[in-house]
Write a protein that holds these residues in place. Structure first.
Motif, PDB file in Angstrom:
ATOM      1  N   LEU A  55       0.812  -1.219   0.000  1.00  0.00           N
ATOM      2  CA  LEU A  55       0.000   0.000   0.000  1.00  0.00           C
ATOM      3  C   LEU A  55       0.845   1.270   0.000  1.00  0.00           C
ATOM      4  CD1 LEU A  55      -2.647  -1.222   2.561  1.00  0.00           C
ATOM      5  CD2 LEU A  55      -3.099  -0.699   0.145  1.00  0.00           C
ATOM      6  N   LYS A  56       2.027   1.187   0.594  1.00  0.00           N
ATOM      7  CA  LYS A  56       2.907   2.353   0.665  1.00  0.00           C
ATOM      8  C   LYS A  56       4.024   2.319  -0.371  1.00  0.00           C
ATOM      9  CE  LYS A  56       1.879   3.253   5.483  1.00  0.00           C
ATOM     10  NZ  LYS A  56       2.391   3.273   6.854  1.00  0.00           N
ATOM     11  N   ALA A  57       4.011   1.292  -1.232  1.00  0.00           N
ATOM     12  CA  ALA A  57       5.055   1.154  -2.253  1.00  0.00           C
ATOM     13  C   ALA A  57       4.916   2.242  -3.314  1.00  0.00           C
ATOM     14  CB  ALA A  57       4.981  -0.226  -2.901  1.00  0.00           C
ATOM     15  N   ARG A  58       6.071   2.657  -3.847  1.00  0.00           N
ATOM     16  CA  ARG A  58       6.144   3.685  -4.885  1.00  0.00           C
ATOM     17  C   ARG A  58       7.063   3.175  -5.988  1.00  0.00           C
ATOM     18  NH1 ARG A  58       5.519   9.070  -2.246  1.00  0.00           N
ATOM     19  NH2 ARG A  58       5.140   8.647  -0.063  1.00  0.00           N
ATOM     20  N   LEU A  59       6.902   3.727  -7.168  1.00  0.00           N
ATOM     21  CA  LEU A  59       7.846   3.411  -8.238  1.00  0.00           C
ATOM     22  C   LEU A  59       9.125   4.225  -8.105  1.00  0.00           C
ATOM     23  CD1 LEU A  59       5.582   3.099 -11.403  1.00  0.00           C
ATOM     24  CD2 LEU A  59       6.648   1.268 -10.071  1.00  0.00           C
ATOM     25  N   PHE A  60       8.994   5.409  -7.545  1.00  0.00           N
ATOM     26  CA  PHE A  60      10.138   6.292  -7.347  1.00  0.00           C
ATOM     27  C   PHE A  60       9.816   7.186  -6.151  1.00  0.00           C
ATOM     28  CE2 PHE A  60      13.167   9.679  -8.421  1.00  0.00           C
ATOM     29  CZ  PHE A  60      14.287   8.905  -8.733  1.00  0.00           C
ATOM     30  N   PRO A  61      10.803   7.607  -5.375  1.00  0.00           N
ATOM     31  CA  PRO A  61      10.520   8.348  -4.144  1.00  0.00           C
ATOM     32  C   PRO A  61       9.640   9.584  -4.300  1.00  0.00           C
ATOM     33  CG  PRO A  61      12.805   7.664  -4.162  1.00  0.00           C
ATOM     34  CD  PRO A  61      12.235   7.320  -5.523  1.00  0.00           C
ATOM     35  N   ASP A  62       9.668  10.255  -5.442  1.00  0.00           N
ATOM     36  CA  ASP A  62       8.853  11.467  -5.579  1.00  0.00           C
ATOM     37  C   ASP A  62       7.463  11.204  -6.153  1.00  0.00           C
ATOM     38  OD1 ASP A  62       9.500  11.014  -8.247  1.00  0.00           O
ATOM     39  OD2 ASP A  62      10.159  13.059  -8.637  1.00  0.00           O
ATOM     40  N   MET A  63       7.097   9.930  -6.286  1.00  0.00           N
ATOM     41  CA  MET A  63       5.768   9.581  -6.797  1.00  0.00           C
ATOM     42  C   MET A  63       4.856   9.169  -5.650  1.00  0.00           C
ATOM     43  SD  MET A  63       6.765   7.469 -10.244  1.00  0.00           S
ATOM     44  CE  MET A  63       5.103   7.443 -10.901  1.00  0.00           C
ATOM     45  N   PHE A  64       3.546   9.261  -5.876  1.00  0.00           N
ATOM     46  CA  PHE A  64       2.574   8.812  -4.883  1.00  0.00           C
ATOM     47  C   PHE A  64       2.694   7.306  -4.676  1.00  0.00           C
ATOM     48  CE2 PHE A  64      -0.588  12.313  -6.279  1.00  0.00           C
ATOM     49  CZ  PHE A  64      -0.122  13.189  -5.323  1.00  0.00           C
ATOM     50  N   PRO A  65       2.391   6.838  -3.453  1.00  0.00           N
ATOM     51  CA  PRO A  65       2.344   5.396  -3.201  1.00  0.00           C
ATOM     52  C   PRO A  65       1.054   4.795  -3.788  1.00  0.00           C
ATOM     53  CG  PRO A  65       1.725   6.579  -1.231  1.00  0.00           C
ATOM     54  CD  PRO A  65       2.135   7.618  -2.247  1.00  0.00           C
ATOM     55  N   LEU A  66       0.985   3.485  -3.787  1.00  0.00           N
ATOM     56  CA  LEU A  66      -0.180   2.776  -4.327  1.00  0.00           C
ATOM     57  C   LEU A  66      -1.482   3.331  -3.769  1.00  0.00           C
ATOM     58  CD1 LEU A  66      -1.513   0.385  -5.859  1.00  0.00           C
ATOM     59  CD2 LEU A  66      -1.240  -0.911  -3.747  1.00  0.00           C
ATOM     60  N   LEU A  67      -1.557   3.478  -2.465  1.00  0.00           N
ATOM     61  CA  LEU A  67      -2.779   3.956  -1.822  1.00  0.00           C
ATOM     62  C   LEU A  67      -3.268   5.251  -2.463  1.00  0.00           C
ATOM     63  CD1 LEU A  67      -4.445   3.129   0.816  1.00  0.00           C
ATOM     64  CD2 LEU A  67      -3.228   5.002   1.883  1.00  0.00           C
ATOM     65  N   ARG A  68      -2.393   6.202  -2.631  1.00  0.00           N
ATOM     66  CA  ARG A  68      -2.776   7.508  -3.187  1.00  0.00           C
ATOM     67  C   ARG A  68      -3.072   7.408  -4.681  1.00  0.00           C
ATOM     68  NH1 ARG A  68      -5.699  11.431  -2.669  1.00  0.00           N
ATOM     69  NH2 ARG A  68      -4.958  13.450  -3.358  1.00  0.00           N
ATOM     70  N   GLN A  69      -2.366   6.546  -5.406  1.00  0.00           N
ATOM     71  CA  GLN A  69      -2.631   6.379  -6.836  1.00  0.00           C
ATOM     72  C   GLN A  69      -4.080   5.924  -7.051  1.00  0.00           C
ATOM     73  OE1 GLN A  69      -0.610   7.348  -9.173  1.00  0.00           O
ATOM     74  NE2 GLN A  69       1.389   7.372  -8.195  1.00  0.00           N
ATOM     75  N   VAL A  70      -4.536   4.994  -6.238  1.00  0.00           N
ATOM     76  CA  VAL A  70      -5.918   4.500  -6.362  1.00  0.00           C
ATOM     77  C   VAL A  70      -6.909   5.600  -6.000  1.00  0.00           C
ATOM     78  CG1 VAL A  70      -7.603   2.807  -5.518  1.00  0.00           C
ATOM     79  CG2 VAL A  70      -5.237   2.100  -5.982  1.00  0.00           C
ATOM     80  N   GLN A  71      -6.622   6.324  -4.930  1.00  0.00           N
ATOM     81  CA  GLN A  71      -7.511   7.427  -4.533  1.00  0.00           C
ATOM     82  C   GLN A  71      -7.641   8.457  -5.656  1.00  0.00           C
ATOM     83  OE1 GLN A  71      -5.362   8.652  -1.020  1.00  0.00           O
ATOM     84  NE2 GLN A  71      -6.744   7.536   0.364  1.00  0.00           N
ATOM     85  N   VAL A  72      -6.523   8.822  -6.261  1.00  0.00           N
ATOM     86  CA  VAL A  72      -6.542   9.853  -7.307  1.00  0.00           C
ATOM     87  C   VAL A  72      -7.243   9.338  -8.567  1.00  0.00           C
ATOM     88  CG1 VAL A  72      -5.122  11.345  -8.775  1.00  0.00           C
ATOM     89  CG2 VAL A  72      -4.525  11.041  -6.371  1.00  0.00           C
ATOM     90  N   ALA A  73      -7.041   8.085  -8.915  1.00  0.00           N
ATOM     91  CA  ALA A  73      -7.752   7.521 -10.075  1.00  0.00           C
ATOM     92  C   ALA A  73      -9.261   7.612  -9.844  1.00  0.00           C
ATOM     93  CB  ALA A  73      -7.321   6.078 -10.326  1.00  0.00           C
ATOM     94  N   ALA A  74      -9.704   7.232  -8.658  1.00  0.00           N
ATOM     95  CA  ALA A  74     -11.133   7.334  -8.328  1.00  0.00           C
ATOM     96  C   ALA A  74     -11.598   8.785  -8.353  1.00  0.00           C
ATOM     97  CB  ALA A  74     -11.408   6.699  -6.963  1.00  0.00           C
ATOM     98  N   ASP A  75     -10.760   9.692  -7.862  1.00  0.00           N
ATOM     99  CA  ASP A  75     -11.116  11.115  -7.868  1.00  0.00           C
ATOM    100  C   ASP A  75     -11.300  11.644  -9.287  1.00  0.00           C
ATOM    101  OD1 ASP A  75     -11.024  11.150  -5.112  1.00  0.00           O
ATOM    102  OD2 ASP A  75      -9.115  12.242  -4.991  1.00  0.00           O
ATOM    103  N   PHE A  76     -10.434  11.229 -10.195  1.00  0.00           N
ATOM    104  CA  PHE A  76     -10.594  11.690 -11.574  1.00  0.00           C
ATOM    105  C   PHE A  76     -11.890  11.160 -12.177  1.00  0.00           C
ATOM    106  CE2 PHE A  76      -6.321  13.412 -11.622  1.00  0.00           C
ATOM    107  CZ  PHE A  76      -6.508  14.515 -12.448  1.00  0.00           C
ATOM    108  N   ALA A  77     -12.235   9.918 -11.884  1.00  0.00           N
ATOM    109  CA  ALA A  77     -13.476   9.358 -12.425  1.00  0.00           C
ATOM    110  C   ALA A  77     -14.695  10.121 -11.901  1.00  0.00           C
ATOM    111  CB  ALA A  77     -13.575   7.874 -12.083  1.00  0.00           C
ATOM    112  N   LYS A  78     -14.786  10.290 -10.595  1.00  0.00           N
ATOM    113  CA  LYS A  78     -15.964  10.962 -10.028  1.00  0.00           C
ATOM    114  C   LYS A  78     -15.994  12.441 -10.394  1.00  0.00           C
ATOM    115  CE  LYS A  78     -14.159  11.756  -5.336  1.00  0.00           C
ATOM    116  NZ  LYS A  78     -14.009  13.185  -5.276  1.00  0.00           N
TER     117      LYS A  78
END
Length: 169
Positions: free
Chosen positions: A42-65
């Protein structure tokens, strides 16, 4: 032939959010099977300056809604961003899907010519119409965050592939 704003948005969001929810199931099962703390994923990132998994999912949902609300001319619902586990992320996706299904198709179609403004202050962006907003801002951002969530999990050994990302349509 005219472009359907509804067809270009709602089914796309439903498809990818549905597959993202299924991918989260696989990630949780992977963590259980491999005896990995769920937070490691859940806290994993592809690179230190990117959002972690948890936030990536939240933002994807935010863009949809947010997209469906703006195209439909209704208020964008606010979510608390309080999810801390896989179940919470799946609930957020389910809540998002329920919301986008609640916006009338006709209202979304009417959004094609509606001016749309996102953000505030220095980060405010204006779009002359819903079509530009959808195709040049919203969908690219949605796919970026959904894909990054997939990539984080794949990079951490979760056995998922392109079929998992594409899902069913």
């Amino acid at each position: 032939m005219s472009l359907s704003m509804y067809t270009a948005s709602v089914p796309v969001f439903r498809q990818i959010l549905g597959s993202l929810s299924a991918i989260l199931d696989k990630a949780e099962s992977h963590a259980d099977l491999k005896k990995i703390e769920p937070d490691a994923l859940l806290k994993a990132r592809l690179f230190p300056d990117m959002f972690p998994l948890l936030r990536q999912v939240q933002v994807a949902a935010d863009f949809a809604k947010g997209t469906v609300a703006r195209l439909g001319g209704v208020e964008v619902p606010r979510y608390e961003d309080s999810e801390t586990d896989f179940a919470g992320l799946r609930e957020r996706i389910a809540k998002t899907l329920a919301f986008i299904d609640s916006v009338p198709r006709e209202a979304i179609e009417d959004g094609e010519k509606r001016e749309i403004t996102v953000g505030s202050g220095d980060k405010q962006r204006q779009f002359s119409n819903g079509q530009t907003y959808l195709f040049h801002y919203s969908l690219p951002n949605f796919y970026f965050h959904a894909t990054t969530a997939y990539d984080i999990l794949r990079n951490n050994g979760v056995e998922i592939g392109k079929r998992d990302f594409v899902g069913s349509f």
